[in-house]
Design a protein around this motif. Structure first.
Motif, PDB file in Angstrom:
ATOM      1  N   GLU A 142      -0.574   6.054  -5.172  1.00 54.06           N
ATOM      2  CA  GLU A 142      -1.520   6.395  -6.187  1.00 54.06           C
ATOM      3  C   GLU A 142      -1.667   5.459  -7.242  1.00 54.06           C
ATOM      4  OE1 GLU A 142      -3.524   9.147  -6.499  1.00 54.06           O
ATOM      5  OE2 GLU A 142      -2.948   9.806  -4.368  1.00 54.06           O
ATOM      6  N   LEU A 143      -2.837   4.518  -7.187  1.00 55.93           N
ATOM      7  CA  LEU A 143      -2.880   3.484  -8.032  1.00 55.93           C
ATOM      8  C   LEU A 143      -2.998   3.827  -9.629  1.00 55.93           C
ATOM      9  CD1 LEU A 143      -3.367   0.432  -8.288  1.00 55.93           C
ATOM     10  CD2 LEU A 143      -5.941   1.035  -7.959  1.00 55.93           C
ATOM     11  N   LYS A 144      -3.710   5.064  -9.954  1.00 58.17           N
ATOM     12  CA  LYS A 144      -4.144   5.321 -11.188  1.00 58.17           C
ATOM     13  C   LYS A 144      -2.367   5.726 -11.850  1.00 58.17           C
ATOM     14  CE  LYS A 144      -8.708   6.407 -10.740  1.00 58.17           C
ATOM     15  NZ  LYS A 144      -9.844   7.283 -10.731  1.00 58.17           N
ATOM     16  N   GLN A 145      -1.846   6.037 -11.142  1.00 58.89           N
ATOM     17  CA  GLN A 145      -0.318   6.408 -11.879  1.00 58.89           C
ATOM     18  C   GLN A 145       0.451   5.418 -12.189  1.00 58.89           C
ATOM     19  OE1 GLN A 145       1.896   8.689  -8.921  1.00 58.89           O
ATOM     20  NE2 GLN A 145       0.429  10.430  -8.904  1.00 58.89           N
ATOM     21  N   LYS A 181       3.967  -3.237 -10.191  1.00 59.17           N
ATOM     22  CA  LYS A 181       3.996  -1.901  -9.273  1.00 59.17           C
ATOM     23  C   LYS A 181       3.058  -2.018  -8.129  1.00 59.17           C
ATOM     24  CE  LYS A 181       7.054   1.146 -11.239  1.00 59.17           C
ATOM     25  NZ  LYS A 181       7.983   1.911 -10.095  1.00 59.17           N
ATOM     26  N   THR A 182       1.835  -2.618  -8.437  1.00 54.97           N
ATOM     27  CA  THR A 182       1.094  -2.900  -7.553  1.00 54.97           C
ATOM     28  C   THR A 182       1.030  -4.114  -6.845  1.00 54.97           C
ATOM     29  OG1 THR A 182      -0.561  -4.224  -9.057  1.00 54.97           O
ATOM     30  CG2 THR A 182      -0.794  -1.870  -8.807  1.00 54.97           C
ATOM     31  N   SER A 183       2.293  -4.737  -7.152  1.00 55.98           N
ATOM     32  CA  SER A 183       2.697  -5.914  -6.334  1.00 55.98           C
ATOM     33  C   SER A 183       4.043  -5.774  -5.325  1.00 55.98           C
ATOM     34  CB  SER A 183       3.131  -7.084  -7.196  1.00 55.98           C
ATOM     35  OG  SER A 183       1.706  -7.497  -7.890  1.00 55.98           O
ATOM     36  N   GLY A 184       4.024  -4.357  -5.079  1.00 57.07           N
ATOM     37  CA  GLY A 184       5.111  -4.062  -4.369  1.00 57.07           C
ATOM     38  C   GLY A 184       6.602  -4.169  -4.958  1.00 57.07           C
ATOM     39  N   GLY A 185       6.715  -4.152  -6.275  1.00 57.90           N
ATOM     40  CA  GLY A 185       7.739  -4.118  -7.313  1.00 57.90           C
ATOM     41  C   GLY A 185       8.339  -5.522  -7.247  1.00 57.90           C
ATOM     42  N   THR A 211       0.578  -1.060  -0.076  1.00 56.58           N
ATOM     43  CA  THR A 211       0.034  -0.087  -0.142  1.00 56.58           C
ATOM     44  C   THR A 211       0.972   1.215  -0.178  1.00 56.58           C
ATOM     45  OG1 THR A 211      -1.801  -1.234   1.393  1.00 56.58           O
ATOM     46  CG2 THR A 211      -1.804   1.279   1.335  1.00 56.58           C
ATOM     47  N   LEU A 212       1.994   1.244   0.922  1.00 56.42           N
ATOM     48  CA  LEU A 212       2.691   2.417   0.895  1.00 56.42           C
ATOM     49  C   LEU A 212       3.541   2.618  -0.393  1.00 56.42           C
ATOM     50  CD1 LEU A 212       3.984   1.873   4.543  1.00 56.42           C
ATOM     51  CD2 LEU A 212       2.324   3.805   3.647  1.00 56.42           C
TER      52      LEU A 212
END
Length: 441
Positions: free
Chosen positions: A183-186, A196-200, A178-179
């Protein structure tokens, strides 16, 4: 507030804080990983494994493995599998193992010819040893875990505690992710699996462990929510982890977690009395509404991309020709390798090497079943039959193990979309072999 509630809230808060600390001070992740191992060793030696402490240590390692990998908190990439094996071997030294665990000795022996063939046939030079270990460590971890758990007596309350220890570091993982992407849409570019949404880190592994975490906290709605406050905490945690898992855009782990929980509902419903069934109807209805709500929220957050992902469409709404993202080609190649070498297979990791020679790319297998066919031949099929048949044979005399089918579903579905990259499938499978009884609570 009851002491049970206070202690539970403290545990949750500590792991939320842990996720924040690792994000702010990444170097702490390695300290955390070393502490897990050292503290686990301390308690096991101190208690001499009188209450299966090695299972609790292994469970925590399983829950933390992906979090440690994504934050560089491990000295060895395979720390999770090695850690689980070390603790359970120590456990067998203190507490022994069942003399009836012969099927899993046979399973481990059946893996040896594939290793011997690999040593002779692989062309990776100095990397042969590491390549073989990487590919065989998952099945070996499963075998050793199963030797320890085979018919070992445990209560349903202790299984809930094991699941909690798996779930706690998954909370830290979800907080960190989450941290990592405020900004999800970016970071949304299409609707494919998103690093990216998996923490890299690899979305497949992340979604697998988040799906397991979803199951852990939703299952606690049944067995560990004796007060409204505990129910609310477990519900919020389950929905939070579900949301983070959905927006990885990796479907396998989330579908697996959902099927595990639905299976648990059916089993609990079947064994419940009429008055309990009425409560379960309300609980199930509430759960469905909550799940739909979190999916709609995720859909809004992703601008409609999530539903396209789960209905097998690309970002502009065109239906894809396959739902397997090219993995069916790998599976087909492995089946062909089996047909060409049906008796002993092509050897451990040889399929990985062949794909590199044919395509020029390093492509690992995602399906442990077809990999076992190709690399171990008929011996691999026999090994898989042992894994399928033994838990159901034990279940005939162990009807109180209401989690058994859930654990087998996790193992089977996980190895079909992410092989045995982590310790989780092998360890969770082994929990299906425990001899479970209900305690007074």
């Amino acid at each position: 507030m009851l002491n049970k509630e206070k202690n539970y809230i403290i545990l949750i808060l500590l792991h939320i804080i842990l996720g924040v600390v690792v994000f702010v001070f990444p170097e702490f992740s390695l300290v955390y990983g070393i502490l897990i191992f050292l503290v686990g060793i301390f308690f096991v030696i101190k208690t001499q494994n009188r209450n299966n402490e090695v299972l609790y240590a292994a469970a925590y390692i399983v829950g933390s493995e992906v979090f440690l990998r994504m934050t560089d908190g491990v000295l060895l990439y395979e720390f999770g599998k090695y850690g689980v094996m070390i603790f359970l071997i120590i456990g067998m030294m203190y507490s022994g193992f069942s003399k009836n665990a012969l099927p899993y000795w046979v399973f481990l022996i059946l893996l040896i010819p594939g290793i011997i063939i690999a040593i002779d046939s692989l062309n990776f030079g100095s990397e042969i040893r590491n390549t073989i270990i990487f590919n065989i460590s998952g099945p070996v971890c499963l075998g050793i875990s199963s030797l320890y758990t085979f018919n070992r007596k445990i209560t349903i309350g202790e299984i809930n505690n094991l699941l909690l220890l798996i779930g706690l570091p998954i909370i830290s993982c979800a907080v960190y992710i989450t941290l990592f992407v405020p900004e999800l849409k970016q970071v949304l570019i299409g609707n494919g699996s998103n690093f990216k949404t998996s923490g890299g880190f690899g979305p497949n592994q992340v979604a697998t462990i988040l799906g397991l975490g979803m199951f852990v906290f939703f299952s606690r709605l049944f067995f560990a929510s004796s007060t409204k406050l505990l129910f609310l905490i477990n519900l919020i945690l389950g929905l939070f982890i579900t949301y983070r898992g959905l927006i990885t855009f990796s479907r396998g782990g989330m579908i697996t977690g959902l099927l595990m929980f639905l299976t648990l509902i059916v089993i609990v419903y079947y064994y419940s009395k009429n008055r309990q069934k009425l409560k379960l109807n309300y609980l199930f209805g509430f759960f469905v509404i909550a799940l739909i709500a979190i999916f709609i929220f995720s859909e809004i957050q992703t601008g409609g991309l999530l539903s396209k992902r789960y209905t097998n469409q690309d970002a502009i709404g065109r239906t894809k020709t396959t739902i397997f993202s090219g993995r069916e080609d790998i599976a087909e190649g492995e089946i062909n390798s089996f047909l060409e070498n049906p008796f002993f297979g092509i050897g451990v990791a040889k399929g990985y090497e062949l794909r590199k020679e044919q395509t020029g790319e390093l492509v690992a297998s995602h399906d442990e079943l077809t990999r076992m066919f190709a690399e171990h031949g008929l011996l691999g099929i026999l090994a898989l039959l042992i894994l399928f048949i033994t838990p159901f044979t034990l279940y005939l005399h162990n009807k109180q193990h209401i989690f058994l089918l859930c654990f087998l579903i996790f193992w089977l579905l996980s190895i079909n979309h992410s092989a045995m990259r982590t310790a989780a499938p092998g360890f969770i499978y082994s929990l299906s072999l425990l001899k479970v009884r209900f305690d007074d609570n």
